[in-house]
Scaffold this motif. Structure first.
Motif, short mmCIF file in Angstrom:
data_model
loop_
_atom_site.label_atom_id
_atom_site.label_comp_id
_atom_site.label_asym_id
_atom_site.label_seq_id
_atom_site.Cartn_x
_atom_site.Cartn_y
_atom_site.Cartn_z
N VAL A 96 0.86 -1.18 0.00
CA VAL A 96 0.00 0.00 0.00
C VAL A 96 0.90 1.23 0.00
CG1 VAL A 96 -1.75 1.31 1.25
CG2 VAL A 96 -1.84 -1.20 1.23
N MET A 97 0.71 2.11 -1.00
CA MET A 97 1.55 3.29 -1.15
C MET A 97 0.81 4.52 -0.65
SD MET A 97 4.15 1.79 -2.61
CE MET A 97 5.15 3.19 -3.10
N THR A 98 1.40 5.25 0.28
CA THR A 98 0.81 6.51 0.73
C THR A 98 1.08 7.57 -0.34
OG1 THR A 98 2.81 7.30 1.84
CG2 THR A 98 1.30 5.89 3.11
N LYS A 99 0.34 8.67 -0.26
CA LYS A 99 0.56 9.75 -1.22
C LYS A 99 1.95 10.35 -1.06
CE LYS A 99 -4.26 10.96 -2.00
NZ LYS A 99 -5.31 12.02 -2.00
N GLU A 100 2.44 10.37 0.16
CA GLU A 100 3.79 10.86 0.39
C GLU A 100 4.82 9.96 -0.31
OE1 GLU A 100 6.82 12.06 4.08
OE2 GLU A 100 4.86 11.18 4.48
N TRP A 114 8.00 12.15 -8.10
CA TRP A 114 8.47 13.53 -8.29
C TRP A 114 9.85 13.76 -7.67
CZ3 TRP A 114 3.41 12.37 -8.55
CH2 TRP A 114 2.64 13.03 -9.51
N GLU A 115 10.31 12.81 -6.87
CA GLU A 115 11.61 12.90 -6.20
C GLU A 115 11.78 14.22 -5.47
OE1 GLU A 115 14.76 12.09 -8.91
OE2 GLU A 115 14.23 9.99 -9.12
N ASP A 116 10.79 14.57 -4.69
CA ASP A 116 10.81 15.83 -3.97
C ASP A 116 10.07 15.64 -2.66
OD1 ASP A 116 11.32 18.46 -3.43
OD2 ASP A 116 10.34 19.26 -5.21
N HIS A 117 10.18 16.62 -1.78
CA HIS A 117 9.48 16.56 -0.50
C HIS A 117 7.99 16.77 -0.72
CE1 HIS A 117 13.17 16.39 1.77
NE2 HIS A 117 13.63 17.47 1.16
N TYR A 118 7.19 16.08 0.07
CA TYR A 118 5.73 16.15 -0.01
C TYR A 118 5.23 17.04 1.12
CZ TYR A 118 0.86 14.53 0.08
OH TYR A 118 -0.51 14.46 0.07
N TYR A 119 4.44 18.06 0.74
CA TYR A 119 3.96 19.01 1.73
C TYR A 119 2.44 18.93 1.93
CZ TYR A 119 8.62 20.99 1.25
OH TYR A 119 9.98 21.15 1.23
N GLY A 120 1.86 17.79 1.54
CA GLY A 120 0.45 17.59 1.79
C GLY A 120 -0.49 18.10 0.72
N ASP A 121 0.02 18.57 -0.41
CA ASP A 121 -0.83 19.04 -1.50
C ASP A 121 -1.23 17.84 -2.36
OD1 ASP A 121 -2.15 20.29 -3.50
OD2 ASP A 121 -0.44 21.42 -4.26
N ASN A 172 -3.70 13.61 -7.29
CA ASN A 172 -5.07 13.27 -7.66
C ASN A 172 -5.31 13.44 -9.16
OD1 ASN A 172 -5.62 12.74 -4.99
ND2 ASN A 172 -6.57 14.72 -4.59
N VAL A 173 -4.78 14.51 -9.73
CA VAL A 173 -4.96 14.75 -11.16
C VAL A 173 -4.31 13.65 -11.98
CG1 VAL A 173 -4.31 16.24 -13.10
CG2 VAL A 173 -5.26 17.24 -11.02
N HIS A 174 -3.06 13.32 -11.66
CA HIS A 174 -2.35 12.29 -12.42
C HIS A 174 -2.99 10.91 -12.23
CE1 HIS A 174 0.79 15.34 -12.81
NE2 HIS A 174 1.23 14.63 -13.82
#
Length: 232
Positions: free
Chosen positions: A175-179, A186-193, A198-200
């Protein structure tokens, strides 16, 4: 030296962005209409495209659609429109990222570097290499030729959709979290957006699912994230 195609009809913005990126070590070709962009891209190769949406002759969306028929080059949209609908449309048509005017040049630089860095993962392998395949139910993914088929018919995915699908096919029990998805794709930090994910995810489901409203391949795990569906 990475090459960037800058497509922006505002001469002041174009000159500012081009000058800044050249100082940062990039080679930048600036054009001012969608038609110029199409002609330039047909004759030269680029590592990234910075694309305004409101362009004369051929608008940014039409140029992006045509571009995505033949290329996975990273595209960052730069637009004066800040509505969520405009962002969703832009990402759904195959853009990798977006920035709303006015924007910070430092942030632009960071996004440009990140987009180019991510794209280097997908260099075409040599002809001599075998082409590993991943199969699940009616889907097959060719990891070397970057082809996805369903029931033998090729599906045209954007680079982000490809990476998301690959992530789940390579982790069938997880199970993969959005983070985790954001960090991996995206290889970047996730800030909860959640918007970008969701779009992709919605666009990917439209392409691979029989019924996107009742997905079988990538299922939602409410309150946690997503997981690959199981087929008996």
């Amino acid at each position: 030296m990475e090459r960037i195609l800058l497509v922006e009809d505002d001469l002041a913005i174009s000159d500012m962005v081009r000058t800044f990126l050249i100082k940062e070590g990039f080679k930048v070709d600036a054009v001012f209409t969608g038609k110029e962009a199409s002609n330039r891209f047909a004759n030269d190769s680029y590592d990234l495209v910075l694309l305004d949406l409101m362009l004369p002759e051929i608008n940014g969306m039409d140029f992006l659609q045509a571009l995505r028929q033949n290329s996975y080059v990273p595209v960052i949209i730069i637009s004066a429109k800040d509505g969520e609908a405009d962002k969703a449309i832009g990402l759904g048509f195959g853009a990798d990222d977006y920035m709303t005017k006015p924007f910070s040049m430092i942030e632009l630089l960071a996004r440009v570097k990140a987009a180019i860095r991510r794209s280097t993962q997908y260099k075409v392998p040599s002809q001599e290499e075998a082409s590993p395949m991943i199969y699940i139910h009616e889907l097959e993914m060719d990891l070397h030729n970057f082809i996805v088929k369903k029931n033998g018919l090729e599906i045209n995915l954007t680079s982000k959709e490809w990476k998301i699908l690959k992530l789940f096919l390579e982790n069938p029990k997880k199970v993969m979290t959005k983070e985790q998805i954001y960090h991996s794709v995206w290889e970047d930090h996730y800030y909860g957006d959640d918007h970008v994910i969701n779009v992709h995810m919605s666009r990917l489901r439209e392409k691979i699912e029989d019924d996107p409203a009742k997905p079988k391949y990538i299922k939602t795990v409410w309150g946690i994230g997503y997981k690959l569906g199981e087929f008996v």
